[in-house]
Enzyme design. Sequence first.
Site, PDB file in Angstrom:
ATOM      1  N   HIS A 277      39.276 117.121   2.450  1.00 33.44           N
ATOM      2  CA  HIS A 277      40.052 116.525   1.359  1.00 33.44           C
ATOM      3  C   HIS A 277      41.447 117.118   1.241  1.00 33.44           C
ATOM      4  O   HIS A 277      42.238 116.690   0.398  1.00 33.44           O
ATOM      5  CB  HIS A 277      39.314 116.690   0.030  1.00 33.44           C
ATOM      6  CG  HIS A 277      38.064 115.877  -0.067  1.00 33.44           C
ATOM      7  ND1 HIS A 277      36.818 116.387   0.207  1.00 33.44           N
ATOM      8  CD2 HIS A 277      37.864 114.568  -0.366  1.00 33.44           C
ATOM      9  CE1 HIS A 277      35.900 115.441   0.060  1.00 33.44           C
ATOM     10  NE2 HIS A 277      36.511 114.324  -0.278  1.00 33.44           N
TER      11      HIS A 277
ATOM     12  N   ASN B 274      32.526 102.379   0.331  1.00 35.55           N
ATOM     13  CA  ASN B 274      33.302 102.235   1.559  1.00 35.55           C
ATOM     14  C   ASN B 274      34.365 101.143   1.513  1.00 35.55           C
ATOM     15  O   ASN B 274      35.360 101.199   2.237  1.00 35.55           O
ATOM     16  CB  ASN B 274      32.352 101.937   2.731  1.00 35.55           C
ATOM     17  CG  ASN B 274      31.435 103.094   3.038  1.00 35.55           C
ATOM     18  OD1 ASN B 274      31.801 104.249   2.868  1.00 35.55           O
ATOM     19  ND2 ASN B 274      30.223 102.784   3.493  1.00 35.55           N
TER      20      ASN B 274
END
Length: 232
Positions: free
Chosen positions: A198, A99
Site C-alpha cells: 500500500h 474488484n
Amino acid sequence: MMSSLGGSEKMATILFCIMLFLATSVSAASLKVGFYKSSCPSAEMIVRKAVNKAVSKNLGLTAGLIRMHFHDCFVRGCDGSVLLDSTPGNPSENESPVNNPSLRGFEVIDEVKAEIEAQCPQIVQCADVLAFAARDSAYKVGGINYVVPLGCRDGRVSLKDEPTLHLPPPFFNAKQLEENFARKGLSLHEMVTLSGAHSVGVSHCSSFSNDSTLSMLLTLKILQWILNLLDT
C-alpha cells in the site's frame, strides 16, 4: 543468514516465502523456480518487457498488478481465477465490488499472454504470468526482486461472491486483520510485509480520512516489528 542481508534483500526473501506458501496452499502442482526454463525460456523476459513498457506510461499500474496478484492468491490460491470472465448466469471474481472497477492491469496481462502464446502455445499458465508481473512491478517501483516459484495450475472456477468472503475489507481493525491473515496461515509479520504494497499507488481520500478506523494496536505492532528488523 538474514542478518547479513540488506533491506531490499530481506524483503525479497520474505515475499518469496509468502508467495510460495500462498501458491502451494491449494495447488497440487509441484512448484519450482525455473519451471519454464526448457518449455518456454523466454516467458520471464516477455513479462518483464511488457510490464516495463506499461508502467513507463503509467507508473500506477505497478500497484494495480501487485494488488491483482494478491486478490488472486488470497481467494482460491494463486490460480488466475481473478482473470476469468463471467459466463451466462455465473458472474466471476472480477465482477465483485471488491474488484470492479478498482482492479486494473488486465490489459497488461492480456498483452503478455498473447505474446507468450505466440511463442509457446498452451504452456505458460496465466497464474504464473500474474506472479511474474507482480514481481516485476515490485522491482520496477521499489527495487525489490525475488525469484518466483512456478508451476501453478489455472483454475476454472471464479465466483463473484468469494472475494468479499476472503479479502480483508478496509474497515477491519487490528484483531480482525490478524485473524483474517491467520486463516490463510500467515503470521503478523507476513501480514505487515504484504501490507507494505500500500506504500505505492493511489487511493481515495475516504480510505484514510476517518482516523477512527486506524488501530493504535496495529500501528504499535508494525513499529515494533520494523524496529526489530532494523536491529537484525
